[in-house]
Write a protein that holds these residues in place. Structure first.
Motif, PDB file in Angstrom:
ATOM      1  N   ARG A  83      52.984  33.955  30.250  1.00  0.00           N
ATOM      2  CA  ARG A  83      52.169  33.048  31.540  1.00  0.00           C
ATOM      3  C   ARG A  83      51.494  34.251  31.990  1.00  0.00           C
ATOM      4  N   PRO A  84      50.461  33.458  32.747  1.00  0.00           N
ATOM      5  CA  PRO A  84      49.572  34.723  33.221  1.00  0.00           C
ATOM      6  C   PRO A  84      50.041  35.315  34.356  1.00  0.00           C
ATOM      7  N   LEU A  85      49.783  36.517  34.644  1.00  0.00           N
ATOM      8  CA  LEU A  85      49.839  37.299  36.069  1.00  0.00           C
ATOM      9  C   LEU A  85      49.400  36.734  37.169  1.00  0.00           C
ATOM     10  N   PRO A  86      49.970  37.127  38.182  1.00  0.00           N
ATOM     11  CA  PRO A  86      49.289  36.432  39.488  1.00  0.00           C
ATOM     12  C   PRO A  86      47.694  36.807  39.701  1.00  0.00           C
ATOM     13  N   LEU A  87      47.100  35.767  39.861  1.00  0.00           N
ATOM     14  CA  LEU A  87      45.648  36.130  40.204  1.00  0.00           C
ATOM     15  C   LEU A  87      45.230  37.159  40.951  1.00  0.00           C
ATOM     16  N   ALA A  88      46.019  37.547  42.083  1.00  0.00           N
ATOM     17  CA  ALA A  88      45.781  38.982  42.911  1.00  0.00           C
ATOM     18  C   ALA A  88      45.830  40.085  42.113  1.00  0.00           C
ATOM     19  N   ASP A  89      46.611  40.144  41.142  1.00  0.00           N
ATOM     20  CA  ASP A  89      46.691  41.433  40.297  1.00  0.00           C
ATOM     21  C   ASP A  89      45.279  41.152  39.302  1.00  0.00           C
ATOM     22  N   GLN A  90      44.894  40.130  38.866  1.00  0.00           N
ATOM     23  CA  GLN A  90      43.735  40.108  37.861  1.00  0.00           C
ATOM     24  C   GLN A  90      42.443  40.470  38.767  1.00  0.00           C
ATOM     25  N   VAL A  91      42.440  39.901  39.856  1.00  0.00           N
ATOM     26  CA  VAL A  91      41.242  40.035  40.908  1.00  0.00           C
ATOM     27  C   VAL A  91      41.117  41.687  41.447  1.00  0.00           C
ATOM     28  N   GLY A  92      42.281  42.187  41.718  1.00  0.00           N
ATOM     29  CA  GLY A  92      42.513  43.562  42.085  1.00  0.00           C
ATOM     30  C   GLY A  92      42.088  44.712  40.808  1.00  0.00           C
ATOM     31  N   ALA A  93      42.418  44.168  39.741  1.00  0.00           N
ATOM     32  CA  ALA A  93      42.076  44.883  38.739  1.00  0.00           C
ATOM     33  C   ALA A  93      40.463  44.855  38.343  1.00  0.00           C
ATOM     34  N   ALA A  94      39.701  43.650  38.616  1.00  0.00           N
ATOM     35  CA  ALA A  94      38.418  43.564  38.556  1.00  0.00           C
ATOM     36  C   ALA A  94      37.778  44.402  39.697  1.00  0.00           C
ATOM     37  N   ARG A  95      38.325  44.401  40.808  1.00  0.00           N
ATOM     38  CA  ARG A  95      37.724  45.114  41.959  1.00  0.00           C
ATOM     39  C   ARG A  95      37.858  46.631  41.557  1.00  0.00           C
ATOM     40  N   ASN A  96      38.762  47.171  41.264  1.00  0.00           N
ATOM     41  CA  ASN A  96      39.067  48.473  40.821  1.00  0.00           C
ATOM     42  C   ASN A  96      37.879  48.901  39.660  1.00  0.00           C
ATOM     43  N   ALA A  97      37.732  48.248  38.812  1.00  0.00           N
ATOM     44  CA  ALA A  97      36.835  48.362  37.823  1.00  0.00           C
ATOM     45  C   ALA A  97      35.192  48.102  38.315  1.00  0.00           C
ATOM     46  N   HIS A  98      35.050  47.292  39.478  1.00  0.00           N
ATOM     47  CA  HIS A  98      33.655  47.094  40.011  1.00  0.00           C
ATOM     48  C   HIS A  98      33.708  47.384  41.698  1.00  0.00           C
ATOM     49  N   GLU A 110      42.612  30.673  30.850  1.00  0.00           N
ATOM     50  CA  GLU A 110      43.641  29.675  30.491  1.00  0.00           C
ATOM     51  C   GLU A 110      43.573  29.876  29.044  1.00  0.00           C
ATOM     52  N   GLY A 111      44.704  29.534  28.435  1.00  0.00           N
ATOM     53  CA  GLY A 111      44.796  29.653  26.852  1.00  0.00           C
ATOM     54  C   GLY A 111      44.351  31.307  26.450  1.00  0.00           C
ATOM     55  N   ASP A 112      43.383  31.243  25.611  1.00  0.00           N
ATOM     56  CA  ASP A 112      42.753  32.632  25.052  1.00  0.00           C
ATOM     57  C   ASP A 112      41.522  32.953  25.907  1.00  0.00           C
ATOM     58  N   ARG A 113      41.076  32.241  26.910  1.00  0.00           N
ATOM     59  CA  ARG A 113      40.107  32.594  27.906  1.00  0.00           C
ATOM     60  C   ARG A 113      40.296  33.563  29.031  1.00  0.00           C
ATOM     61  N   THR A 114      39.421  34.713  29.048  1.00  0.00           N
ATOM     62  CA  THR A 114      39.536  35.568  29.931  1.00  0.00           C
ATOM     63  C   THR A 114      39.347  35.319  31.463  1.00  0.00           C
ATOM     64  N   THR A 115      39.926  35.709  32.572  1.00  0.00           N
ATOM     65  CA  THR A 115      39.544  35.420  33.928  1.00  0.00           C
ATOM     66  C   THR A 115      38.282  36.274  34.141  1.00  0.00           C
ATOM     67  N   ARG A 116      37.342  35.623  34.795  1.00  0.00           N
ATOM     68  CA  ARG A 116      36.013  35.633  35.179  1.00  0.00           C
ATOM     69  C   ARG A 116      36.004  36.011  36.710  1.00  0.00           C
ATOM     70  N   THR A 130      29.650  40.050  36.143  1.00  0.00           N
ATOM     71  CA  THR A 130      30.944  39.468  35.707  1.00  0.00           C
ATOM     72  C   THR A 130      31.890  40.382  35.087  1.00  0.00           C
ATOM     73  N   VAL A 131      33.094  40.598  35.690  1.00  0.00           N
ATOM     74  CA  VAL A 131      34.070  41.430  35.020  1.00  0.00           C
ATOM     75  C   VAL A 131      35.028  40.425  34.439  1.00  0.00           C
ATOM     76  N   TYR A 132      35.391  40.647  33.065  1.00  0.00           N
ATOM     77  CA  TYR A 132      36.450  39.694  32.399  1.00  0.00           C
ATOM     78  C   TYR A 132      37.767  40.554  32.208  1.00  0.00           C
ATOM     79  N   VAL A 133      38.894  39.685  32.773  1.00  0.00           N
ATOM     80  CA  VAL A 133      40.142  40.306  32.756  1.00  0.00           C
ATOM     81  C   VAL A 133      40.955  39.719  31.875  1.00  0.00           C
ATOM     82  N   ASP A 134      41.865  40.232  31.064  1.00  0.00           N
ATOM     83  CA  ASP A 134      42.956  39.757  30.303  1.00  0.00           C
ATOM     84  C   ASP A 134      43.829  39.034  31.216  1.00  0.00           C
TER      85      ASP A 134
END
Length: 490
Positions: A83-98, A110-116, A130-134
């Motif tokens: 199951r995916p992690l909370p979207l907040a964690d994914q957005v936070g990771a993207a913000r740290n990288a950018h 969803e599925g094998d697609r990354t969060t954009r 665009t930052v791509y996050v697992d």
């Protein structure tokens, strides 16, 4: 279709030493003569633009597979988790990288697609980062400079097809091709129908080339015309959809949609009450930055949960509010058939849906325009759409090659009148038209030329040049001196 019925019976086929004398040319009606001459010149002069459009469009049909090859590390995950992690964690990771820029959209993976997670920066203009996050590990897999979600390769091929990387000036080529494509296609159908009707051929012969014809212009014309008949519906579709987002005709089309109130409806993002402070959440992520300022990352989870509860399934795109105190929007972005384009506005603080706009409620013209654009881009029906577009492009290229081949095959070959190409159909179609036809046809042509400016301008240029060339030819033609009959008995 282009260059259909290049000969049209108006000029006899060249005779050789072993052939019998050619039959007299069949008399052509004024309408047929005018259409044949217009089709001939438009085909000769516009076909190069159509070749470029077909080749670049053919290349663009490969973009989904090209993206998968070039950007698989960014677009897909190596292993799908439970199951995916909370979207907040994914957005936070993207913000740290950018750290720079403001978040404009987020597409949960969803599925094998990354969060954009897409960031806007002033120096990028209409492009974004665009930052791509697992979604299962919140690991950043890469970053690309995108254009409305398109990868660099897709953006490059899109620009090549639309404007040849020449900017606004280059857009004229594609609009010119689209403006004349429907004229050439319909004109070719009419000319081929008239020829086959005159020879009392059955309807089947309209769709099947005459394989009994010997080598030469008749066989080439058969392949040219029948292939064009098969492609007609597709070519008319490409012409119409291409014009909807062209520079001049597209602006007129947009004005028409505005006049008919037929655009996709806007969704209200106003909130009746605006909280002074963001709602507190356990986790307290405060990293995401929308266009309206700093917002909490946890709001993304609240907003997407509210949208799912409201029935928005499948791929969605979350857009933070453009200004503080406004609702966020969540839009379905599944462009394959059946499309999913419903939208909701959500209060990011409380997670309540404040407005809704369903695709089923759009005006008919807005639906058709949206679906037509998706089909033109090759994404409405998935790989089937790509195959159909590729077949149309290849078929159009064949039709154009056969058209030019007919022009070459009809060239005079006798030693006293050699030429590099066949002569054009004769003039005089307009002069032979009944007055009532001109009274109707001229205003209709002017109206079409106003709606499709590049068509109108080039058509006027064709007419002016043709009139000037005709006048010069008549002036150079030696006068025929009548001779008196010889006296009887001489």
């Amino acid at each position: 279709m282009s260059l259909t019925e290049l000969s049209g019976g108006s000029t006899p086929e060249p005779a050789t030493a072993t052939e019998t004398p050619a039959r007299p040319a069949r008399r052509t009606s004024p309408f047929g003569a005018l259409l044949l001459r217009l089709h001939f010149y438009a085909g000769i002069l516009v076909a190069p633009f159509l070749v470029v459009a077909a080749l670049t469009g053919l290349a663009y049909t490969t973009t989904p597979q090209l993206d998968s090859i070039l950007y698989s590390d960014q677009l897909t995950v190596a292993q799908v988790g439970d199951r995916p992690l909370p979207l907040a964690d994914q957005v936070g990771a993207a913000r740290n990288a950018h750290p720079e820029g403001s978040i404009t959209t987020v597409q949960p993976g969803e599925g094998d697609r990354t969060t954009r997670v897409t960031f806007a920066l002033p120096e990028l203009g209409d492009k974004q980062h665009t930052v791509y996050v697992d979604p299962y590990t919140a690991q950043v897999q890469g970053q690309l400079t995108t254009w409305f979600g398109s990868t660099p390769a897709t953006t490059w091929l899109d620009d090549l097809h639309r404007n040849l990387h020449l900017g606004v000036v280059g857009r004229h080529y594609s609009e010119l091709a689209a403006s004349w494509l429907w004229v050439l296609a319909l004109g070719g159908v009419i000319l081929w129908w008239r020829r086959r009707s005159a020879s009392r051929a059955t309807a089947r012969h309209l769709l099947v080339p005459d394989l009994s014809a010997g080598k030469g212009v008749r066989r080439t014309r058969g392949w040219h015309a029948t292939t064009g008949i098969w492609l007609t519906v597709g070519l008319l579709f490409l012409s119409a959809t291409g014009l909807t987002w062209s520079r001049y005709a597209g602006a007129n089309f947009g004005a028409g949609l505005d006049a008919l109130s037929a655009r996709a409806p806007e969704i209200s993002t106003s909130l009746t009450t605006v909280p002074d402070e963001p709602a507190e959440t356990g986790g307290g992520h405060h990293e995401a930055s929308g266009a309206g300022g700093v917002v909490e990352s946890a709001a993304f989870d609240r907003v997407v949960a509210a949208a799912r509860t409201a029935g928005l399934d499948g791929p969605v795109e979350i857009a933070p509010a453009a200004e503080a105190g406004s609702a966020w929007t969540v839009t379905q972005v599944d462009n394959t058939w059946p499309v999913a384009k419903d939208r909701v506005a959500v209060d990011p603080a409380g997670g309540q849906v404040t407005a809704r706009s369903d695709f089923a409620d759009w005006p008919l013209l807005a639906k058709l325009s949206g679906l037509g654009i998706q089909a033109h881009m090759g994404i409405l029906f998935g790989p089937v759409n790509q195959i159909l577009l590729a077949a149309l492009a290849l078929g159009l290229l064949c039709v154009i090659v056969w058209g030019y081949r007919m022009w070459w095959q009809r060239r005079p070959t006798r030693a006293d009148r050699r030429a590099l190409a066949g002569t054009p159909p004769p003039r005089g179609g307009v002069r032979g038209m009944p007055l009532w036809v001109l009274l109707i046809g001229v205003p209709v042509t002017v109206a079409i030329g106003w709606a499709l400016p590049l068509f109108g301008i080039t058509l006027l240029a064709f007419l002016v040049i043709d009139v000037v060339v005709g006048a010069v030819s008549r002036r150079r033609r030696p006068a025929v001196v009548p001779t008196s009959p010889a006296p009887a008995g001489s």
